[in-house]
Design a protein around this motif. Structure first.
Motif, mmCIF file in Angstrom:
data_model
loop_
_atom_site.group_PDB
_atom_site.id
_atom_site.type_symbol
_atom_site.label_atom_id
_atom_site.label_comp_id
_atom_site.label_asym_id
_atom_site.label_seq_id
_atom_site.Cartn_x
_atom_site.Cartn_y
_atom_site.Cartn_z
ATOM 1 N N GLY A 109 64.157 -36.535 58.300
ATOM 2 C CA GLY A 109 63.102 -37.449 57.890
ATOM 3 C C GLY A 109 62.217 -36.893 56.794
ATOM 4 N N PRO A 110 61.220 -37.673 56.353
ATOM 5 C CA PRO A 110 60.347 -37.277 55.236
ATOM 6 C C PRO A 110 59.168 -36.441 55.703
ATOM 7 N N ILE A 111 58.642 -35.629 54.764
ATOM 8 C CA ILE A 111 57.404 -34.898 54.999
ATOM 9 C C ILE A 111 56.579 -34.942 53.720
ATOM 10 N N GLU A 112 55.271 -34.789 53.861
ATOM 11 C CA GLU A 112 54.370 -34.682 52.715
ATOM 12 C C GLU A 112 53.873 -33.242 52.636
ATOM 13 N N THR A 113 53.839 -32.696 51.434
ATOM 14 C CA THR A 113 53.370 -31.336 51.222
ATOM 15 C C THR A 113 52.303 -31.318 50.143
ATOM 16 N N ASP A 114 51.585 -30.198 50.035
ATOM 17 C CA ASP A 114 50.775 -29.926 48.850
ATOM 18 C C ASP A 114 51.673 -29.308 47.788
ATOM 19 N N LEU A 115 51.223 -29.322 46.541
ATOM 20 C CA LEU A 115 52.033 -28.831 45.428
ATOM 21 C C LEU A 115 51.135 -28.157 44.410
ATOM 22 N N VAL A 116 51.569 -26.977 43.914
ATOM 23 C CA VAL A 116 50.861 -26.254 42.873
ATOM 24 C C VAL A 116 51.884 -25.490 42.043
ATOM 25 N N VAL A 117 51.582 -25.232 40.782
ATOM 26 C CA VAL A 117 52.442 -24.409 39.925
ATOM 27 C C VAL A 117 51.741 -23.080 39.691
ATOM 28 N N LEU A 118 52.403 -21.976 40.078
ATOM 29 C CA LEU A 118 51.837 -20.637 39.935
ATOM 30 C C LEU A 118 52.440 -19.927 38.728
ATOM 31 N N PRO A 119 51.645 -19.107 38.018
ATOM 32 C CA PRO A 119 52.172 -18.402 36.844
ATOM 33 C C PRO A 119 53.228 -17.374 37.194
ATOM 34 N N GLN A 120 53.185 -16.797 38.424
ATOM 35 C CA GLN A 120 54.167 -15.770 38.766
ATOM 36 C C GLN A 120 54.329 -15.635 40.278
ATOM 37 N N VAL A 121 55.563 -15.440 40.690
ATOM 38 C CA VAL A 121 55.929 -15.066 42.051
ATOM 39 C C VAL A 121 56.912 -13.915 41.918
ATOM 40 N N ARG A 122 56.812 -12.910 42.794
ATOM 41 C CA ARG A 122 57.704 -11.750 42.698
ATOM 42 C C ARG A 122 58.715 -11.779 43.840
ATOM 43 N N LEU A 123 59.985 -11.655 43.470
ATOM 44 C CA LEU A 123 61.071 -11.577 44.433
ATOM 45 C C LEU A 123 61.694 -10.201 44.299
ATOM 46 N N GLY A 124 61.452 -9.329 45.283
ATOM 47 C CA GLY A 124 61.825 -7.931 45.094
ATOM 48 C C GLY A 124 61.015 -7.362 43.944
ATOM 49 N N THR A 125 61.699 -6.744 42.980
ATOM 50 C CA THR A 125 61.018 -6.233 41.779
ATOM 51 C C THR A 125 61.085 -7.222 40.625
ATOM 52 N N ALA A 126 61.670 -8.394 40.858
ATOM 53 C CA ALA A 126 61.868 -9.367 39.778
ATOM 54 C C ALA A 126 60.718 -10.364 39.730
ATOM 55 N N PRO A 127 59.961 -10.388 38.622
ATOM 56 C CA PRO A 127 58.914 -11.410 38.490
ATOM 57 C C PRO A 127 59.516 -12.743 38.051
ATOM 58 N N ALA A 128 59.197 -13.790 38.756
ATOM 59 C CA ALA A 128 59.624 -15.130 38.379
ATOM 60 C C ALA A 128 58.389 -15.896 37.926
ATOM 61 N N ARG A 129 58.481 -16.548 36.780
ATOM 62 C CA ARG A 129 57.307 -17.165 36.160
ATOM 63 C C ARG A 129 57.367 -18.687 36.251
ATOM 64 N N ASN A 130 56.172 -19.279 36.248
ATOM 65 C CA ASN A 130 56.026 -20.738 36.238
ATOM 66 C C ASN A 130 56.755 -21.377 37.429
ATOM 67 N N ILE A 131 56.316 -21.008 38.615
ATOM 68 C CA ILE A 131 57.002 -21.411 39.838
ATOM 69 C C ILE A 131 56.247 -22.536 40.545
ATOM 70 N N GLU A 132 56.955 -23.605 40.820
ATOM 71 C CA GLU A 132 56.403 -24.727 41.573
ATOM 72 C C GLU A 132 56.456 -24.389 43.062
ATOM 73 N N VAL A 133 55.303 -24.439 43.714
ATOM 74 C CA VAL A 133 55.199 -24.077 45.128
ATOM 75 C C VAL A 133 54.754 -25.294 45.932
ATOM 76 N N ARG A 134 55.484 -25.586 46.991
ATOM 77 C CA ARG A 134 55.114 -26.634 47.933
ATOM 78 C C ARG A 134 54.551 -25.991 49.193
ATOM 79 N N ILE A 135 53.485 -26.558 49.717
ATOM 80 C CA ILE A 135 52.798 -25.996 50.884
ATOM 81 C C ILE A 135 52.892 -27.005 52.019
ATOM 82 N N GLU A 136 53.565 -26.606 53.100
ATOM 83 C CA GLU A 136 53.782 -27.506 54.221
ATOM 84 C C GLU A 136 52.495 -27.754 55.002
ATOM 85 N N PRO A 137 52.446 -28.833 55.753
ATOM 86 C CA PRO A 137 51.300 -29.062 56.643
ATOM 87 C C PRO A 137 51.248 -27.987 57.729
#
Length: 402
Positions: free
Chosen positions: A243-271
């Protein structure tokens, strides 16, 4: 330019701990491990990305052709009820998954003779059978099979997003260079997990979910630990198997995965107490993130390799209308109106249907036509939208709002 996806979708499924599992109607034998052919390395499987941003390809079950999506966020392979019936699969047991995105999902189990794609084969064992709607799997038509971690966890999976192909390799192979990220498997489900860093907070574990079309989704509880301000947040809509869910949404300049920086990442925040919290994870990483790279997933070697693709640092396509829409045969149905958007200001509501844009009816190729770009068009542009109920045209002026 690729059309803006009409709805961002997510799929994930997890069985409960053994003590909480529903008792099956009859014993179900465990499935044998799949094997690879000697030439598996050369047997690339071509795929398309669906409107929901999922990996769609062809495979066979019991020698019958099937459409499938690749979903490392599901711990067992699922066949759609209609497809299972068409090839004569007989369910021998039933139960219910403890949690799927959007709720709980009834499951039946059916024995199979063979499962094949690329260089991978499995003879015998079982697969799940469930209702898989087109909306939940992110395609314009229902798919036949969702391929889960039970078929993918014993070998390495090499996904070449830039060239739209993947292959299965023996564990331990290193077919390209890149950044190594620690990869683990969940003890009860076998699904893939990694850690990520947002701000100063390390989020663990994150489900690595090729069935999720989004970029990064985190639980409300995990988001709180980042101590980032809720500035620039809007709302979004996702659909899971249940089924469907509603989340919050924001775009962050950087998220780090291990030692790898990932830029311009869309993040959804669950209830609060959403899917991630209920399944003991901090969130999940989907194809919106993975498709920026060439990806090697090797759970037996406990590593993921990321090599940046051609669009690794691109800014995600942002809505400027605030309307999240489903294309339903000559009409667009409003699924969600994003908080703080021009559409919200103008009083749009979920369920309204649009049949014309700037006086033009929706063409058959709307999904790929440039006309379909308008929900993320240039700020300041005014779009005239004709409703299907015959009411007066409504003008919507696009704007940047998150």
């Amino acid at each position: 330019m690729r059309a803006l996806p009409l709805v961002v979708l997510a799929i994930a499924l997890a069985l409960p701990a053994p003590a909480r599992q529903p008792k099956p109607a009859a014993p179900v034998a465990l499935s044998p491990a799949p094997t690879l052919t000697a030439d598996s390395e050369t047997r690339w499987v071509p795929f398309d990305l669906t409107p929901g941003n999922q990996i769609a390809f062809r495979m066979t079950i019991n020698g019958r052709g099937a459409t499938a999506v690749l979903d490392t966020g599901v711990n067992f392979t699922l066949a759609a009820s209609a497809f299972a019936g068409s090839i004569g699969l007989k369910a021998t047991a039933s139960g219910q998954a403890a949690a799927a995105i959007g709720g709980a999902l009834p499951i039946a189990w059916a024995p199979v003779e063979s499962v094949d794609f690329g260089g991978l084969s499995r003879h015998g064992g079982r697969i799940g059978v469930a209702d898989l709607s087109a909306l939940a799997t992110g395609t314009t038509q229902p798919v036949d099979v969702v391929v889960g971690a039970d078929l993918l966890a014993t070998h390495a999976l090499d996904i070449d997003f830039d060239n739209r192909r993947f292959r299965l390799l023996a564990s331990g192979r290193m077919p390209f260079r890149g950044t190594s990220v620690a990869l683990s498997t969940a003890p009860q489900t076998g699904t893939f997990q990694v850690d990520a860093t947002i701000g100063s907070a390390r989020l663990r574990p994150l489900l690595l979910d090729t069935g999720d079309g989004s970029t990064l989704t985190v639980s409300r509880e995990a988001w709180t630990t980042t101590r980032l301000p809720d500035v620039g947040l809007t709302s979004a809509y996702a659909v899971g198997l249940a089924g469907p869910i509603e989340t919050d949404l924001v775009v962050l300049p950087q998220v780090r995965l291990g030692t790898a920086p990932a830029r311009n990442i869309e993040v959804r925040i669950e209830p609060p107490r959403g899917y991630s919290t209920l399944t003991g994870t901090a969130g999940r990483i989907g194809n919106g993130f993975l498709q920026r790279y060439r990806v090697l997933l090797d759970p037996k070697a406990r590593r993921m390799i990321l090599s940046p693709g051609k669009d690794a640092d691109r800014m995600p396509l942002k809505s400027t209308s605030g309307l999240l829409l489903s294309y339903e045969g000559k009409a667009l149905r409003v699924l969600h109106v994003m908080r703080g958007s021009p559409a919200a200001t103008d009083g749009w509501r979920a369920g309204e249907r649009i049949c014309a844009i700037d006086g033009a009816k929706l063409p058959d190729d709307y999904r790929t036509n440039r006309l379909g770009q308008w929900p993320a068009g240039t700020p300041g542009r005014t779009v005239r939208l004709g409703l299907c109920d015959g009411g007066p045209e409504r003008a919507l002026t696009l704007a940047a709002f998150y």
